[in-house]
Design an enzyme around this catalytic site. Structure first.
Site, PDB file in Angstrom:
ATOM      1  N   GLY A 109       0.713  -1.348   0.020  1.00  0.00           N
ATOM      2  CA  GLY A 109       0.041   0.021  -0.127  1.00  0.00           C
ATOM      3  C   GLY A 109       0.736   1.213   0.191  1.00  0.00           C
ATOM      4  O   GLY A 109       0.436   2.485   0.314  1.00  0.00           O
ATOM      5  N   ASN A 151      -6.566   2.744 -12.331  1.00  0.00           N
ATOM      6  CA  ASN A 151      -5.637   1.617 -11.981  1.00  0.00           C
ATOM      7  C   ASN A 151      -4.043   2.341 -12.147  1.00  0.00           C
ATOM      8  O   ASN A 151      -3.845   3.282 -13.101  1.00  0.00           O
ATOM      9  CB  ASN A 151      -5.518   0.390 -12.455  1.00  0.00           C
ATOM     10  CG  ASN A 151      -4.712  -0.392 -12.067  1.00  0.00           C
ATOM     11  OD1 ASN A 151      -4.506  -0.649 -10.687  1.00  0.00           O
ATOM     12  ND2 ASN A 151      -4.171  -1.388 -12.836  1.00  0.00           N
ATOM     13  N   HIS A 182      -0.220   1.053 -13.209  1.00  0.00           N
ATOM     14  CA  HIS A 182       0.316  -0.137 -13.571  1.00  0.00           C
ATOM     15  C   HIS A 182       1.678  -0.048 -14.064  1.00  0.00           C
ATOM     16  O   HIS A 182       2.122   1.205 -14.322  1.00  0.00           O
ATOM     17  CB  HIS A 182      -0.230  -0.520 -15.140  1.00  0.00           C
ATOM     18  CG  HIS A 182       0.455  -2.073 -15.510  1.00  0.00           C
ATOM     19  ND1 HIS A 182       0.185  -3.366 -14.903  1.00  0.00           N
ATOM     20  CD2 HIS A 182       1.468  -2.211 -16.625  1.00  0.00           C
ATOM     21  CE1 HIS A 182       0.960  -4.162 -15.724  1.00  0.00           C
ATOM     22  NE2 HIS A 182       1.572  -3.550 -16.626  1.00  0.00           N
ATOM     23  N   LYS A 233       8.315   2.838  -8.311  1.00  0.00           N
ATOM     24  CA  LYS A 233       7.594   3.397  -7.080  1.00  0.00           C
ATOM     25  C   LYS A 233       7.667   4.756  -6.679  1.00  0.00           C
ATOM     26  O   LYS A 233       6.883   5.592  -6.428  1.00  0.00           O
ATOM     27  CB  LYS A 233       7.610   2.317  -6.113  1.00  0.00           C
ATOM     28  CG  LYS A 233       7.270   0.992  -5.965  1.00  0.00           C
ATOM     29  CD  LYS A 233       6.440   0.637  -4.618  1.00  0.00           C
ATOM     30  CE  LYS A 233       5.964  -0.759  -5.394  1.00  0.00           C
ATOM     31  NZ  LYS A 233       5.390  -1.588  -3.745  1.00  0.00           N
TER      32      LYS A 233
HETATM   33  C1  GRF Z   1       2.663  -0.763  -7.915  1.00  0.00           C
HETATM   34  O1  GRF Z   1       4.069  -1.088  -8.261  1.00  0.00           O
HETATM   35  C2  GRF Z   1       1.583  -0.793  -8.808  1.00  0.00           C
HETATM   36  O2  GRF Z   1       2.130  -0.178 -10.155  1.00  0.00           O
HETATM   37  C3  GRF Z   1       1.270  -2.108  -9.066  1.00  0.00           C
HETATM   38  O3  GRF Z   1       1.295  -2.710  -7.921  1.00  0.00           O
HETATM   39  C4  GRF Z   1       2.347  -2.216  -7.091  1.00  0.00           C
HETATM   40  C5  GRF Z   1       1.791  -1.807  -5.798  1.00  0.00           C
HETATM   41  O4  GRF Z   1       2.774  -1.481  -4.846  1.00  0.00           O
HETATM   42  N1  GRF Z   1      -0.201  -2.153  -9.727  1.00  0.00           N
HETATM   43  P1  GRF Z   1       2.290  -0.711  -3.506  1.00  0.00           P
HETATM   44  O5  GRF Z   1       1.523  -1.824  -2.788  1.00  0.00           O
HETATM   45  O6  GRF Z   1       1.375   0.441  -3.700  1.00  0.00           O
HETATM   46  O7  GRF Z   1       3.310  -0.654  -2.857  1.00  0.00           O
END
Ligand code: GRF
Length: 321
Positions: free
Chosen positions: A15, A109, A111, A173
């Site tokens: 998250g 979403n 990605h 991230k």
């Molecule tokens: C992210 O890299 C997002 O792009 C993908 O899942 C990951 C989630 O990471 N869909 P987090 O739980 O927000 O750290």
């Protein structure tokens, strides 16, 4: 400022994107608030943070449930929280078509690739193996086809020598945490963004026969007919005289209709300076619940009232049947 959009965030894991969305919402003027964090895994790390932040949470393991039943329970929680948008942030479930369709245009979403490249899983490993110079991240609208909805925003992130999927994922991230809050904020407030409103209007006005765009006293105007003999049928007005809102000006059938509209719906219709005297009406465009179907109808009517006879003749005949 108008009320904030109410977003529900769905997660399955750490998250960190959810955290970025939450903290961006704590900055003054953020156009959304987080009303729910929901997970399909009660152990999802993000839930504890959401709770500590005083955000309502909901968790329901999907094991032993059909996809439809699990989606229905998640959706019920989203609706009970009064959310108007769903923001997926690392939610590792394919959603049923019915759920996605009910939220069409209201579900986003993120990605971890430069879509349309590398849909699905293992994006970083695949980008590295392919010798790409960059990975990246994309925010997109959710449609029934996986990772295929309209892309709203992207950031490219370089792949450096020695990168592993894990090191690249970490760098991506950082980009995601900047991109997602901004993309969500822009999306939920597009209804009051003059450039977005003008683009929507332009597409509809120029879809009518023999139309062109021409500035008039600094505003975008739309005309039908030839360059000399043509006439304006619509104006886009960012700050109509004596009016604070963003508006479309179109022709009514005359003063009776103009006055009736203003009396019935004074929040939507107004009499514009100068143009009002000849039966033009102002229609407020910066409303979250604006119906573009209504705007299309107004554009068609106004177009028809000034278009040359040779263009309207067939429509007039069709009307008789
Ligand atoms: C992210 O890299 C997002 O792009 C993908 O899942 C990951 C989630 O990471 N869909 P987090 O739980 O927000 O750290």
């Amino acid at each position: 400022m108008a009320d904030k959009a109410r977003i529900a965030i769905l997660i399955s894991g750490a998250g960190t994107n959810m955290a970025a969305l939450v903290y961006a919402s704590r900055i003054a003027d953020c156009p959304y608030e987080v009303v729910l964090v929901a997970a399909n895994d009660p152990a999802a790390g993000g839930l504890a943070l959401a709770q500590a932040e005083g955000i309502p949470t909901f968790a329901l393991p999907h094991k032993g449930m059909t996809r439809e039943a699990h989606d229905a329970a998640m959706e019920a929680a989203v609706l009970a929280a009064g959310a108007d948008h769903i923001v997926l942030a690392g939610y590792m479930r394919i959603l049923s078509d019915g759920f996605v369709q009910r939220w069409a245009g209201r579900m986003l979403n993120i990605h971890p690739s430069l879509l349309p490249l590398y849909k699905g899983l293992d994006t970083h490993a695949r980008a590295i193996a392919a010798g790409e110079s960059h990975g990246g991240t994309s925010v997109h609208l959710v449609t029934p086809e996986l990772d295929a909805g309209e892309v709203l925003a992207q950031i490219a992130v370089p792949i450096v020598p020695g990168d592993t999927p894990a090191t690249l994922a970490e760098r991506v991230k950082h980009a995601e945490h900047q991109l997602y809050p901004r993309a969500v904020a822009d999306y939920v407030s597009r209804w009051r963004n003059p450039s977005w409103l003008l683009a929507q209007l332009r597409a509809r006005a120029l879809a009518l026969p023999e139309t062109s765009e021409q500035k008039s006293f600094g505003s975008a105007g739309f005309r039908v007919g030839g360059s000399k003999s043509g006439k304006y049928f619509a104006y886009f007005s960012e700050r109509p005289h004596g009016h604070e809102r963003i508006a479309l000006l179109v022709k009514t059938s005359g003063m009776d209709e103009l006055h009736a509209l203003i009396e019935d719906q004074p929040d939507i219709y107004f009499k514009p300076a100068f143009y009002g005297a000849s039966g033009w009406v102002g229609i407020v465009l910066d409303r979250p619940d604006l119906d573009w179907g209504d705007i299309e109808t107004w554009l068609q009517r106004s177009w028809r009232s000034v278009a040359p006879k040779r263009l309207t003749r067939l429509m007039n005949i069709a009307d008789q049947f």
